[in-house]
Each structure stands twice: as C-alpha cells, then as structure tokens.
Design a protein around this motif. Structure first.
Motif, short mmCIF file in Angstrom:
data_model
loop_
_atom_site.label_atom_id
_atom_site.label_comp_id
_atom_site.label_asym_id
_atom_site.label_seq_id
_atom_site.Cartn_x
_atom_site.Cartn_y
_atom_site.Cartn_z
N HIS A 222 36.98 -18.49 -14.67
CA HIS A 222 36.06 -17.58 -13.99
C HIS A 222 36.11 -16.19 -14.62
O HIS A 222 36.15 -15.17 -13.94
N LYS A 253 35.81 -14.05 -11.26
CA LYS A 253 36.92 -13.54 -10.43
C LYS A 253 36.84 -12.03 -10.25
O LYS A 253 37.00 -11.53 -9.15
N ASP A 254 36.65 -11.33 -11.35
CA ASP A 254 36.63 -9.86 -11.31
C ASP A 254 35.21 -9.40 -10.96
O ASP A 254 34.35 -9.30 -11.83
#
Length: 272
Positions: A222, A253-254
């Motif tokens: 991700h 994710k980030d």
C-alpha cells in the motif's frame, strides 16, 4: 476538459477533512473506511453518517464504503459462521443506505492454497461458490433493493477469472468485480499469477472498482503510487478499453500522499 479518468480515494472521515478541497474540485469517487470494524457496526454509527453528510456537502463523485472483512471468509461452510458473516455484510448495507452510498467492497474467498488444490478435489470450485451463495443470498437481495453493488476484491487470488465466475454466478447487477493492484502485483511476484494489467483485461466490463496502490510484488505494501514496481502504463491501457467506468480509488497507507499519488499518475498522462 481532459478526457483522462478522474481519480478518487479511500480514506476515513478524519482524512476527508484534510482532503476535502481535492475531493470536491472534480467529481472524485470516495470510499469511506470508517465502517468495516465490528465494534463500529455493532455500535451507534449514525454520528459518523451525519459527519459524512456535512463533510461531503457539495461532493459530486460516487460514494462507497469498504465493507466488513476482518476475521471471516464469505465462503465458510459452517452455517453458524455464515450467519455472522451475513449479519456483518447486512450491517454494511445499512450504512450504505443511510449514507446514500452505492458500492460496498467485500473480500474474495479464493486462496493460494485453494488455487493449487481445486483440481485435486472434485467440484471444489462449485462447492466454494455454493457456500458463498448460502452466505450472501440475502445480502445480494438487500443490495439490489437499495441500489448498492457489492464488488469482490482480490486478496490471494491467483486466477483473475475466479472472481468473475463468482460474480456472474449470482446473475445480479448488484455483484461485480474489484481489483486491488497491490494484491495482484503480490500474487504475480510471489505466487505465479499474471501481471496486474491481465487482471484488468480478464475482469473486463465486470470490473466496477479498483484499489490503486503500489507494491514490490512481495508483500501488500500500500505504497504511494510511483514508489513500487507496478507498470502503470499497462494498467491504464487495459482500463482504457473498458466501458464499465470503474471507480479508481487510491488506497494507500500514508494518507498524506493521496494527492501526491494522483499527481504522479497525472504526470504520466494517465489520469487526473
């Protein structure tokens, strides 16, 4: 105006707040990530719905949610487990109805172990699909009633055609196919699956949703788009041949890099 596809994203409401201007500048599709946890679904989630309505005032893209998935498969043969799974997915559809969302992501039941053993056990594919129908029959009927499409996302899937067969088996426009690019890239790099663009081609116009994330072919990273090794030109060339207009959802994710991911694809001339 550019004819390039418009990117959307998956994020919780807390991140919608910081990306609101970006989400509203074009008809960007949004997938909310606040409603897949059992504690949320068993509790009072209406305040989250009301918050979403406020934040998304003026939003012109399509709205969906990531449905519940933790701790279960939609292909359990145990009727007691099927009942729990059915309950969770029906709860997800209740949220969709309250939000006005028109799509819910569910996870594929196909596994790496299964792929290597389907032909070792007679009619095992048919049995798996039958268990899915036992679990989802009521869920699909409810989705049809409220105008929601359940999109089945690849997780360990080695054969991209398996999910197409499963979706088609319901004979309903309320069941379609989703692709997660990072999951497909993992399967390609680690379990002998075809490359990501093949997943798109094989899904064809049954594809109505795609999670865009970058990865290395080894794990479910991700990462922000451009940080891994997915061949994005091939993926978008395959997407350009479709008429199903799948939602293009950046799922990384980030979350601070969502807009950077969009800018990366824009810099390649692939999307906006």
């Amino acid at each position: 105006m550019s004819d390039l596809p418009i990117l959307g994203a998956a994020m919780p409401l807390s991140v919608v707040e910081t990306n609101r201007d970006w989400l509203l500048e074009k008809p960007r599709d949004l997938e909310l990530q606040d409603f897949f946890d059992a504690k949320v679904l068993n509790g009072d989630w209406m305040p989250l719905v009301e918050r979403a309505r406020t934040l998304l005032d003026g939003h012109t893209g399509r709205l969906g949610i990531h449905g519940p998935f933790w701790g279960f498969t939609i292909a359990s043969q145990d009727p007691d487990i099927q009942a729990v799974v059915r309950k969770r997915l029906l709860q997800g559809l209740e949220v969709c109805e309250a939000l006005g969302a028109t799509q819910m992501v569910a996870h594929s039941p196909f596994t790496t172990w299964g792929h290597n053993n389907y032909d070792n056990q007679p009619e095992s594919r048919e049995k798996l699909i039958g268990h899915c129908h036992d679990t989802l029959r009521e869920v699909v009927a409810r989705a049809q009633d409220i105008g929601v499409t359940i999109v089945i996302e690849n997780i360990e899937d080695v054969d991209p055609a398996d999910r197409v067969t499963l979706a088609d088996s319901f004979g309903s426009e309320s069941v379609a196919v989703s692709i997660d690019t990072g999951h497909a890239h993992y399967a390609h790099g680690s379990t002998g699956a075809p490359p990501v663009d093949y997943y798109v081609t094989i899904a064809g116009n049954r594809l109505e949703h795609i999670h865009l994330q970058d990865a290395d072919g080894y794990a479910d990273r991700h990462w922000s788009l451009g940080e891994g090794t997915i061949r994005w030109h091939a993926v978008f060339a395959a997407l350009a041949k479709l008429t199903s207009n799948p939602r293009l959802i950046i799922e990384i994710k980030d979350k601070t890099k969502v807009q950077r991911s969009a800018e990366f694809l824009a810099s390649l001339g692939l999307a906006q």
